[in-house]
Design a protein around this motif. Structure first.
Motif, PDB file in Angstrom:
ATOM      1  N   VAL A 193       0.838  -1.205   0.000  1.00 50.78           N
ATOM      2  CA  VAL A 193       0.000   0.000   0.000  1.00 50.78           C
ATOM      3  C   VAL A 193       0.874   1.256   0.000  1.00 50.78           C
ATOM      4  CG1 VAL A 193      -1.649   1.352   1.343  1.00 50.78           C
ATOM      5  CG2 VAL A 193      -1.959  -1.104   1.128  1.00 50.78           C
ATOM      6  N   VAL A 194       1.906   1.278   0.839  1.00 52.78           N
ATOM      7  CA  VAL A 194       2.780   2.452   0.922  1.00 52.78           C
ATOM      8  C   VAL A 194       3.528   2.660  -0.386  1.00 52.78           C
ATOM      9  CG1 VAL A 194       4.783   3.444   2.099  1.00 52.78           C
ATOM     10  CG2 VAL A 194       3.018   2.283   3.419  1.00 52.78           C
ATOM     11  N   TYR A 195       4.012   1.576  -0.988  1.00 49.76           N
ATOM     12  CA  TYR A 195       4.708   1.704  -2.271  1.00 49.76           C
ATOM     13  C   TYR A 195       3.755   2.208  -3.360  1.00 49.76           C
ATOM     14  CZ  TYR A 195       9.228  -0.316  -1.027  1.00 49.76           C
ATOM     15  OH  TYR A 195      10.475  -0.519  -0.495  1.00 49.76           O
ATOM     16  N   PHE A 196       2.503   1.762  -3.298  1.00 51.07           N
ATOM     17  CA  PHE A 196       1.510   2.268  -4.250  1.00 51.07           C
ATOM     18  C   PHE A 196       1.326   3.775  -4.082  1.00 51.07           C
ATOM     19  CE2 PHE A 196      -2.940   3.591  -4.724  1.00 51.07           C
ATOM     20  CZ  PHE A 196      -3.105   3.410  -6.084  1.00 51.07           C
ATOM     21  N   ALA A 197       1.193   4.230  -2.832  1.00 53.78           N
ATOM     22  CA  ALA A 197       1.028   5.667  -2.571  1.00 53.78           C
ATOM     23  C   ALA A 197       2.253   6.455  -3.049  1.00 53.78           C
ATOM     24  CB  ALA A 197       0.786   5.903  -1.080  1.00 53.78           C
ATOM     25  N   ILE A 198       3.435   5.911  -2.824  1.00 54.49           N
ATOM     26  CA  ILE A 198       4.657   6.567  -3.296  1.00 54.49           C
ATOM     27  C   ILE A 198       4.628   6.693  -4.814  1.00 54.49           C
ATOM     28  CG2 ILE A 198       7.158   6.273  -3.544  1.00 54.49           C
ATOM     29  CD1 ILE A 198       7.122   4.927  -0.766  1.00 54.49           C
ATOM     30  N   GLU A 199       4.246   5.603  -5.476  1.00 58.36           N
ATOM     31  CA  GLU A 199       4.236   5.590  -6.946  1.00 58.36           C
ATOM     32  C   GLU A 199       3.264   6.615  -7.520  1.00 58.36           C
ATOM     33  OE1 GLU A 199       2.773   2.661 -10.573  1.00 58.36           O
ATOM     34  OE2 GLU A 199       3.172   1.803  -8.595  1.00 58.36           O
ATOM     35  N   VAL A 200       2.005   6.583  -7.046  1.00 57.67           N
ATOM     36  CA  VAL A 200       1.003   7.477  -7.642  1.00 57.67           C
ATOM     37  C   VAL A 200       1.324   8.937  -7.341  1.00 57.67           C
ATOM     38  CG1 VAL A 200      -0.809   5.745  -7.591  1.00 57.67           C
ATOM     39  CG2 VAL A 200      -0.548   7.265  -5.648  1.00 57.67           C
ATOM     40  N   THR A 201       1.870   9.208  -6.165  1.00 61.68           N
ATOM     41  CA  THR A 201       2.197  10.593  -5.817  1.00 61.68           C
ATOM     42  C   THR A 201       3.345  11.097  -6.682  1.00 61.68           C
ATOM     43  OG1 THR A 201       1.510  10.162  -3.536  1.00 61.68           O
ATOM     44  CG2 THR A 201       2.759  12.157  -3.935  1.00 61.68           C
ATOM     45  N   GLU A 202       4.392  10.318  -6.797  1.00 59.06           N
ATOM     46  CA  GLU A 202       5.546  10.736  -7.604  1.00 59.06           C
ATOM     47  C   GLU A 202       5.162  10.894  -9.075  1.00 59.06           C
ATOM     48  OE1 GLU A 202       8.570   7.827  -6.726  1.00 59.06           O
ATOM     49  OE2 GLU A 202       9.601   9.265  -5.417  1.00 59.06           O
ATOM     50  N   VAL A 203       4.349   9.961  -9.589  1.00 62.88           N
ATOM     51  CA  VAL A 203       3.958  10.013 -11.003  1.00 62.88           C
ATOM     52  C   VAL A 203       3.243  11.315 -11.324  1.00 62.88           C
ATOM     53  CG1 VAL A 203       2.300   9.033 -12.638  1.00 62.88           C
ATOM     54  CG2 VAL A 203       3.913   7.549 -11.480  1.00 62.88           C
ATOM     55  N   GLU A 256      -4.621  16.886  -8.585  1.00 58.38           N
ATOM     56  CA  GLU A 256      -4.736  17.196  -7.164  1.00 58.38           C
ATOM     57  C   GLU A 256      -5.443  16.096  -6.389  1.00 58.38           C
ATOM     58  OE1 GLU A 256      -6.217  20.790  -4.180  1.00 58.38           O
ATOM     59  OE2 GLU A 256      -6.892  20.739  -6.262  1.00 58.38           O
ATOM     60  N   GLY A 257      -6.490  15.499  -6.999  1.00 59.32           N
ATOM     61  CA  GLY A 257      -7.236  14.462  -6.312  1.00 59.32           C
ATOM     62  C   GLY A 257      -6.385  13.240  -6.015  1.00 59.32           C
ATOM     63  N   ILE A 258      -5.608  12.801  -6.992  1.00 57.67           N
ATOM     64  CA  ILE A 258      -4.773  11.612  -6.805  1.00 57.67           C
ATOM     65  C   ILE A 258      -3.642  11.899  -5.832  1.00 57.67           C
ATOM     66  CG2 ILE A 258      -3.166  10.050  -7.959  1.00 57.67           C
ATOM     67  CD1 ILE A 258      -4.946  10.138 -10.405  1.00 57.67           C
ATOM     68  N   VAL A 259      -2.989  13.066  -5.978  1.00 60.08           N
ATOM     69  CA  VAL A 259      -1.900  13.416  -5.066  1.00 60.08           C
ATOM     70  C   VAL A 259      -2.422  13.544  -3.637  1.00 60.08           C
ATOM     71  CG1 VAL A 259      -0.160  15.153  -4.496  1.00 60.08           C
ATOM     72  CG2 VAL A 259      -0.544  14.524  -6.884  1.00 60.08           C
ATOM     73  N   SER A 260      -3.581  14.163  -3.473  1.00 58.37           N
ATOM     74  CA  SER A 260      -4.178  14.291  -2.133  1.00 58.37           C
ATOM     75  C   SER A 260      -4.473  12.922  -1.538  1.00 58.37           C
ATOM     76  CB  SER A 260      -5.470  15.111  -2.208  1.00 58.37           C
ATOM     77  OG  SER A 260      -5.218  16.417  -2.665  1.00 58.37           O
ATOM     78  N   ALA A 261      -4.990  12.019  -2.387  1.00 59.42           N
ATOM     79  CA  ALA A 261      -5.288  10.672  -1.893  1.00 59.42           C
ATOM     80  C   ALA A 261      -4.010   9.938  -1.499  1.00 59.42           C
ATOM     81  CB  ALA A 261      -6.040   9.888  -2.971  1.00 59.42           C
ATOM     82  N   GLY A 262      -2.951  10.121  -2.289  1.00 57.98           N
ATOM     83  CA  GLY A 262      -1.671   9.506  -1.928  1.00 57.98           C
ATOM     84  C   GLY A 262      -1.160  10.011  -0.597  1.00 57.98           C
ATOM     85  N   ILE A 276      11.990   7.265   2.259  1.00 57.97           N
ATOM     86  CA  ILE A 276      11.369   7.557   0.958  1.00 57.97           C
ATOM     87  C   ILE A 276      10.071   8.332   1.143  1.00 57.97           C
ATOM     88  CG2 ILE A 276      10.327   6.516  -1.096  1.00 57.97           C
ATOM     89  CD1 ILE A 276      12.261   4.157  -0.735  1.00 57.97           C
ATOM     90  N   VAL A 277       9.256   7.905   2.102  1.00 49.37           N
ATOM     91  CA  VAL A 277       7.977   8.586   2.352  1.00 49.37           C
ATOM     92  C   VAL A 277       8.201  10.048   2.720  1.00 49.37           C
ATOM     93  CG1 VAL A 277       5.996   8.706   3.908  1.00 49.37           C
ATOM     94  CG2 VAL A 277       6.719   6.499   3.003  1.00 49.37           C
TER      95      VAL A 277
END
Length: 859
Positions: A377-387, A398-404, A429-430
């Protein structure tokens, strides 16, 4: 037309002449049809095969005849069935003649249903006819509609247990659902249908046929009409908070799962209904939410390739998880998280938004996740936020970054346990991703307060752990937080979390505090205090952060000159009833105001503010402790500070604090210390020698005698009271008892022994005999203990002249009373050894020592 007229005339004539003639003729000989049977059959064939058209008058007559036959208990099933077919035809072709005739026809069919038995074929015809009739019934005819719903449910229940072919039963169920769809005209009727028992019965027929292994039921699935009824119910009930009971919810969920393969639209509709209708305020929320989540899991598993269905299910799951968070219900959501991650792997970026939304909500539910799943889950959040922050190939979302960021924040709600699972590398990393996100948002033209809020929440939770503070600072956390606070000055939650982070990062590290000051941390906090002067929770964090940055005299004066003391004092006046704000405000002033210029203190009216807080919150120990500590810091300053404090009524508050918190050492210590500092004033001196005050103080000291700090401060104040008192008894029996117990408990403390011996040397040693020459057991006991502690102090600290000298004076005073000689004799041998050693070491004490020894020898 001729046949039609003949049939109507014959049937009308028979009904008018003898209402029972039709039934009697039919029951007398079932093998041969009578004239009425022939006429009814003729009429139904003429109409159903389209050979004639009915006029208005003929329609009225036909409906009256059919209604009469249906309401006649003696009519045959053949007659009832034929009449129902006729009514079906008339209303299906627009010959229903309005609400009045439709209601009459519906009542006739309802009456006939009671006599049709449990033949699913006949019931299917009746339900089909009613479906046509109810289209003409006005919505106000609610009793009639509810009666129809009850009949449908009752006959559905009966048919569920009848041995019939699958096709007949399925047809009957389809017509029943079609009828209910027509009846569902208002929310109240929809609720009545949903709670009538139909939900529990709707899936029974195909379940029974499937379990019996009927070869004709290779696809024993719910009919699409059933699904359409569910859709209609869900739309009409979606805003009704109290729509369904737990049993109805359970049936609804079962039905939605059964229907998912027949109608994805029904599945989607029920997903929306579940997420909205099951609210935390319901008594059965825990059970119903659990069932709803199971239903959503079923749909996610059933449509792994259908992206629209996956999105719908994930959104419903997010809404349900938010409600579960609000209710604080623990739930194992591991499967939900796994399915959300699987959906992301299957559909990639197209479903990022829905996956993020579901995951951040699910991560806020109380549940212990397996370490591998948590890392994923944490790696997923890292991925979507960085992307969506750093990658040029993807637009900023903004919606995806906020969710991450929300996933990070919810993941670290219990940072200690999570960090043990994730390890230092992932934490690093977080923190890097969170700080980078904040910096990137600072560089954008538009502000994104939600991202800042969630990022600050994550850093605030991480900063509670010592090992994470350096990581946050090393990744530029201080500047990111300060600049983020400046950018979002209007947001109270961002400012509150920002101050919390700065305070925790500062901790007890001087270098870290200086870094915060260099990053304009003080300016940021001052702006907050001015902009959010009415918000106690924000100000409380700001006060603590400002106090944390008051590292030396220079920084304290800088804060004071910037208006820090004034703003804190004004905020405390404005929010005088807030316990949290008063406590943190007093603590901040205690740190900041200790050595600032007196004109700043005068301008802020700090003396009145502190005393008002103490008086208003007399029973709040934390406020008393901080307020008294502040008064103590002010009282040690020169320049007539004592008189300023006394003029604002602080003495009254100090004595009240001792009275209300006599068992709390943290309050007593500054209170007694304040009395010592103020003892040079006439008003305080007068209060200290009052018997009520003496008893109050000595009682408080005795209750907390095991606390070394209280023992020291208590002995100090008793010493002052002895010096100020002109009374022969001075501190009284209670005072002597408190000193003796303090010396007994803290026999190894030279300071306590020194103070104790000094107090005892200034007190008259009272006889253990009362005025009536009766033995006073308590006095005798305390005198024995007094001799014991004096000798113990002399033996323990033989090189301390003050201890030796005061101890000898106390013993000498005791020896002057004849009644005390017996007490001294209890320690005769020990006393002789100790006194001889003292005379040898300190010639100045020889005279007093000899006086005591002579008394012992004389006896």
């Amino acid at each position: 037309s001729i046949f039609l007229n003949v049939a109507l005339n014959v049937l009308s004539l028979d009904r008018d002449n003898d209402a029972n003639s039709l039934s009697s003729s039919s029951t007398s000989n079932h093998s041969l049809p009578n004239a009425s049977d022939v006429m009814i059959c003729t009429l139904s064939h003429l109409l159903c095969y389209g050979h004639v058209n009915l006029g208005l008058s003929e329609s009225n007559t036909t409906l009256k005849i059919c209604s009469t036959i249906l309401e006649d208990d003696e009519s045959s099933d053949f007659q009832r069935g034929s009449c129902i077919w006729i009514i079906w035809f008339m209303f299906n072709h627009g010959l229903g003649l309005g609400t009045t005739y439709a209601s009459k026809a519906a009542e006739g069919i309802q009456h006939a249903l009671k006599k049709l038995g449990k033949d699913p074929a006949l019931l299917a015809v009746a339900f089909s006819a009613l479906s046509q009739v109810v289209a003409y019934i006005h919505v106000k005819a609610e009793p009639l509609i509810k009666k129809t719903v009850r009949l449908v449910s009752n006959y559905s229940e009966a048919i569920a247990h009848v041995t019939s072919s699958y096709s007949d039963v399925k047809t009957m169920c389809a017509e029943a659902c079609h009828l209910l769809c027509r009846l569902c005209k208002t929310r109240e009727i929809a609720l009545f249908i949903a709670t009538s028992g139909w939900l529990q019965l709707s899936k029974t027929p195909w379940e029974r046929f499937s379990s019996e292994g009927d070869s004709s039921t290779s696809s024993c699935d719910p009919c699409p009409v059933d699904a359409h009824l569910m859709i209609k119910l869900s739309v009409m009930l979606v805003d009704d908070d109290d729509a369904l009971s737990i049993e109805d919810h359970e049936a609804m969920i079962d039905a939605s799962v059964q229907l998912k393969d027949v109608s994805p639209l029904a599945a989607k509709s029920w997903l929306g209904f579940l997420a909205v209708s099951i609210t935390p305020d319901k008594e059965d929320f825990k059970q119903s939410s659990s069932m709803a989540v199971i239903s959503m899991i079923e749909i996610l598993e059933a449509y792994p390739k259908n992206i629209n269905m996956q999105k719908m299910a994930l959104m419903a799951l997010r809404n349900m998880a938010v409600s579960i968070q609000e209710a604080g219900v623990p739930l194992d959501i591991s499967t939900c998280i796994r399915l959300a991650l699987d959906a992301q792997k299957e559909h990639g970026v197209q479903i990022y938004d829905e996956c993020c939304g579901a995951l951040w909500a699910l991560m806020g539910v109380k549940c212990d996740l397996e370490s591998m799943l948590l890392r994923e889950v944490v790696y997923f959040a890292i991925e979507v936020t960085e992307v969506h922050i750093l990658s040029s190939g993807y637009p900023f979302n903004e919606g995806i970054v906020s969710a991450g960021m929300a996933i990070f924040a919810n993941t670290f709600s219990n940072p200690v346990n999570v960090m043990e699972v994730l390890g230092e590398k992932i934490i690093d990393i977080v923190v890097d991703v969170v700080n980078t996100t904040i910096y990137e948002c600072l560089n954008k033209r538009e502000n994104h307060p939600l991202i800042f809020e969630l990022g600050f929440r994550t850093l605030s939770r991480l900063s509670t752990d010592d090992s994470c503070r350096d990581v946050i600072v090393n990744h530029g956390g201080i500047v990111a937080v300060v600049d983020g606070m400046m950018e979002n000055l209007e947001s109270a939650i961002i400012q509150e979390n920002g101050c919390n982070i700065l305070r925790r990062l500062g901790g007890n590290d001087l270098e870290m505090k200086l870094k915060i000051v260099e990053a304009d941390g003080v300016d940021a906090i001052m702006n907050i205090m001015i902009s959010h002067g009415e918000k106690a929770n924000v100000l409380s964090e700001a006060f603590q952060a400002l106090s944390c940055l008051s590292v030396d005299k220079t920084s304290r004066n800088f804060i004071a000159q910037q208006g820090g003391v004034m703003v804190i004092a004004n905020s405390m006046k404005m929010l005088a009833d807030s316990v949290e704000l008063q406590e943190t405000g007093l603590a901040a002033l205690c740190n900041i105001a200790s050595d600032v210029e007196e004109d700043i203190l005068e301008a802020s009216d700090i003396y009145a503010v502190v005393n008002d807080s103490l008086e208003r919150h007399a029973n709040e120990a934390a406020i008393q402790r901080q307020g008294l500590a502040l008064l103590y810091n002010l009282s040690v300053r020169s320049g007539g500070m004592s008189s300023k404090l006394m003029s604002n009524g602080c003495l009254r508050n100090i004595i009240k604090a001792v009275e209300n918190h006599r068992k709390n050492p943290k309050v007593l210590s500054p209170a007694l210390s304040m009395l010592i500092n103020l003892s040079d004033t006439e008003e305080c001196c007068k209060a200290l020698v009052e018997e009520k005050t003496i008893n109050l103080i000595t009682n408080a000291i005795t209750l907390n005698v095991e606390n070394l700090k209280i023992a020291i401060v208590g002995c100090n104040i008793l010493s002052v009271m002895c010096q100020k008192s002109t009374n022969k008894r001075k501190i009284g029996f209670g005072g002597i008892e408190a000193v003796v117990y303090a010396m007994m408990v803290h026999y190894s403390s030279e300071y306590v022994q020194d103070l104790g011996c000094g107090i005892l040397s200034r007190c008259s040693s009272h006889s253990f005999m009362s005025s009536r020459s009766l033995l006073d057991i308590d006095m005798f006991d305390i005198n024995c203990k007094m001799v014991e502690v004096i000798l113990s102090a002399m033996s323990g600290f033989p090189r301390n002249f003050q201890v030796q000298n005061n101890a000898i004076i106390a013993l000498s005073n005791m020896s002057k009373f004849e009644e005390n000689i017996a007490v001294l004799h209890t320690e005769h041998a020990r006393m002789e050894i100790v006194l001889n050693k003292t005379m040898a070491r300190f010639p100045e004490c020889q005279r007093k020592c000899k006086e005591v020894l002579e008394v012992l020898v004389a006896v």
